[in-house]
Design an enzyme around this catalytic site. Structure first.
Site, PDB file in Angstrom:
ATOM      1  CB  CYS A   4       1.152  -2.158  13.770  1.00  0.00           C
ATOM      2  SG  CYS A   4       1.230  -1.525  12.377  1.00  0.00           S
ATOM      3  CB  SER A  63       7.239   3.712  16.415  1.00  0.00           C
ATOM      4  OG  SER A  63       6.648   4.209  14.662  1.00  0.00           O
ATOM      5  CG  LEU A  64       9.280   6.249  22.701  1.00  0.00           C
ATOM      6  CD1 LEU A  64      10.109   5.584  22.741  1.00  0.00           C
ATOM      7  CD2 LEU A  64       9.285   8.185  23.383  1.00  0.00           C
ATOM      8  CB  CYS A  69       5.986  -6.026   9.258  1.00  0.00           C
ATOM      9  SG  CYS A  69       6.782  -4.488  10.223  1.00  0.00           S
ATOM     10  CD  GLU A 104      -2.844  -1.100   3.009  1.00  0.00           C
ATOM     11  OE1 GLU A 104      -2.795  -0.209   3.148  1.00  0.00           O
ATOM     12  OE2 GLU A 104      -3.066  -2.049   2.717  1.00  0.00           O
ATOM     13  CB  CYS A 133       4.031  -2.976  16.741  1.00  0.00           C
ATOM     14  SG  CYS A 133       5.337  -2.403  16.526  1.00  0.00           S
ATOM     15  CB  CYS A 193       2.922   6.893   3.599  1.00  0.00           C
ATOM     16  SG  CYS A 193       2.851   6.171   4.723  1.00  0.00           S
ATOM     17  CB  CYS A 208       0.585   1.705   6.592  1.00  0.00           C
ATOM     18  SG  CYS A 208       0.889   1.189   8.316  1.00  0.00           S
ATOM     19  CD  GLU A 212      11.798  -0.547  11.147  1.00  0.00           C
ATOM     20  OE1 GLU A 212      10.787   0.033  11.945  1.00  0.00           O
ATOM     21  OE2 GLU A 212      13.004   0.219  11.424  1.00  0.00           O
TER      22      GLU A 212
HETATM   23  N1  SAH Z   1       8.173  -0.086  11.077  1.00  0.00           N
HETATM   24  C1  SAH Z   1       8.098   1.099  11.091  1.00  0.00           C
HETATM   25  C2  SAH Z   1       6.593   2.059  10.170  1.00  0.00           C
HETATM   26  C3  SAH Z   1       5.670   1.757   9.820  1.00  0.00           C
HETATM   27  S1  SAH Z   1       4.349   2.008  10.975  1.00  0.00           S
HETATM   28  C4  SAH Z   1       7.541   2.245  12.177  1.00  0.00           C
HETATM   29  O1  SAH Z   1       7.035   0.929  13.209  1.00  0.00           O
HETATM   30  O2  SAH Z   1       7.739   2.999  12.579  1.00  0.00           O
HETATM   31  C5  SAH Z   1       4.198   3.921  11.024  1.00  0.00           C
HETATM   32  C6  SAH Z   1       3.760   4.469  11.946  1.00  0.00           C
HETATM   33  O3  SAH Z   1       2.383   4.121  12.613  1.00  0.00           O
HETATM   34  C7  SAH Z   1       4.249   3.919  13.091  1.00  0.00           C
HETATM   35  O4  SAH Z   1       4.980   5.306  14.352  1.00  0.00           O
HETATM   36  C8  SAH Z   1       3.558   2.877  13.553  1.00  0.00           C
HETATM   37  O5  SAH Z   1       3.540   2.574  15.467  1.00  0.00           O
HETATM   38  C9  SAH Z   1       2.158   4.381  13.808  1.00  0.00           C
HETATM   39  N2  SAH Z   1       0.970   2.692  14.111  1.00  0.00           N
HETATM   40  C10 SAH Z   1       0.514   1.317  13.340  1.00  0.00           C
HETATM   41  N3  SAH Z   1      -0.183   1.150  13.586  1.00  0.00           N
HETATM   42  C11 SAH Z   1      -1.856   2.745  14.778  1.00  0.00           C
HETATM   43  C12 SAH Z   1      -2.518   2.364  14.217  1.00  0.00           C
HETATM   44  N4  SAH Z   1      -3.472   1.479  14.769  1.00  0.00           N
HETATM   45  N5  SAH Z   1      -2.235   3.434  15.237  1.00  0.00           N
HETATM   46  C13 SAH Z   1      -1.918   4.400  15.156  1.00  0.00           C
HETATM   47  N6  SAH Z   1      -0.531   4.254  15.003  1.00  0.00           N
HETATM   48  C14 SAH Z   1      -0.222   3.229  13.913  1.00  0.00           C
END
Ligand code: SAH
Length: 346
Positions: free
Chosen positions: A119, A214-215, A112, A92, A116, A105, A333, A160
């Site tokens: 996600c 992404s903290l 992945c 996507e 997480c 984006c 995403c 990632e």
């Molecule tokens: N792997 C990378 C980039 C992809 S995700 C990363 O972890 O940063 C892009 C951003 O969207 C990341 O900050 C991720 O944590 C966040 N994200 C994923 N799912 C989400 C959700 N359901 N709500 C809000 N942010 C989300």
């Protein structure tokens, strides 16, 4: 199997052309067709002799993106693409229109590994890395379809980026090459869940892109609940690497913090976050967590978001709530690909 020609750096293409016995100026022509004019076949290279095109096409191919589904937001014009890759996999990309132009984006992997829990991209696990040229073709296909030049890019789609480090670095080199799209490196952001050794590698490259981290939590206890990567690189190691990145590059880090009701949005969480981030050149991006059908996380209330901002700002850390675009087309995403996979599995 043939190689992806879009992934070749200029020097590699040039040595190929010269080794085949053709003059070097042909490399410039061919590279310009691929990287500047964004063609997707050898047939389109009309000023390149047929015999060169034929020889190249025996060894190389264009691994492009075919539009499978396109959704356009009625609210703000955000466009979401589900692209089909050469091997039948899907990724996507999302294009957003801002005052300063178009931003895309892009995804860097099919699926992945990071897992997480909030996600959608993690659902179904990891399939494969994208080649540099495949990530480029997300940009090219969107530009062609929309008839616009995209001038900002975020590596925040599925995958990632630091787990596909070499291909992503090559992609950035190609996209910023002045002989190609010449996109400004200052207009690129890369988002990572925290692959610590690669943050050091990236810092030492001093590229001038924006690093987003992404903290999503103020401490190990909360972070480990939703981000398995935290058991490999914990929050202290991660923030030490972030400090190094900011000091080495002079660039402000953007910390992403998805606010999840009852999990990470208390006053205590905000205070702990503030004390951990104090002294790091950074900005905090608060994201009300997006609903993912397969998960039951809920967004924090507006009141909680405001409290978070106040607490962070009271110690001098700037924080904003990220604007949501394309909410009517599920623009965040992973969700379209996840629904496609479900349809295939059924
Ligand atoms: N792997 C990378 C980039 C992809 S995700 C990363 O972890 O940063 C892009 C951003 O969207 C990341 O900050 C991720 O944590 C966040 N994200 C994923 N799912 C989400 C959700 N359901 N709500 C809000 N942010 C989300």
């Amino acid at each position: 199997m043939k190689e992806d020609i879009r992934s070749l750096a200029f020097e590699e293409l040039n040595s190929e052309i010269v080794n085949l016995g053709f003059p070097s100026f042909r490399s410039k022509q061919i590279y310009s067709w691929i990287q500047e004019k964004c063609v997707s076949s050898f047939d389109e290279m009309t000023n390149v002799p047929l015999n060169i095109r034929e020889i190249l096409s025996q060894k190389y191919e264009f691994r492009g993106c075919k539009i499978n589904t396109k959704l356009v937001s009625k609210i703000d014009g955000t466009v979401k693409y589900l692209f089909e890759l050469y091997d039948g996999e899907y990724v996507e990309s999302v294009v957003m229109k801002y005052k300063y132009g178009y931003s895309i984006c892009v995804s860097s992997q099919v699926g992945c590994k990071m897992g997480c829990t909030f996600c959608a991209s993690a659902i179904g696990g990891f399939v494969r890395n994208l080649a540099a040229g495949e990530i480029l073709s997300e940009v090219f296909a969107a530009q062609k379809d929309l008839g616009v030049k995209i001038n900002h890019l975020v590596l925040m789609g599925t995958g990632e980026p630091l787990d596909n480090y070499d291909n992503v670095m090559r992609f950035i080199e190609l996209l910023t090459d002045e002989k190609g799209q010449n996109l400004s490196i200052r207009h690129i952001s890369l988002s990572t869940c925290g692959i610590v050794p690669k943050i050091y590698d990236l810092a030492d490259k001093k590229l001038g892109l924006t690093l987003s981290v992404s903290l999503h939590a103020p401490n190990n206890e909360i972070r480990s609940k939703s981000m398995p990567v935290n058991s490999k690189y914990d929050i202290d190691e991660l923030l030490t690497a972030c400090r190094y990145y900011a000091e080495t590059t002079g660039r402000r880090i953007s910390f992403e913090y998805a606010m999840i009701k009852g999990l990470n949005d208390s006053d205590e969480a905000a205070k702990e976050l503030a004390s951990r981030l104090k002294g790091i050149l950074c900005h905090v991006n608060l994201i009300p967590v997006n609903k993912v059908t397969e998960r039951n996380y809920e967004k924090s209330t507006l009141d909680r978001q405001k409290r978070f901002i106040d607490i962070l700002q009271s110690v001098g850390i700037t924080a904003t709530v990220r604007r949501t675009l394309g909410s009517d087309i599920n623009a965040s995403c992973g969700q379209l690909r996840a629904s496609k996979r479900k349809a295939v599995v059924k």
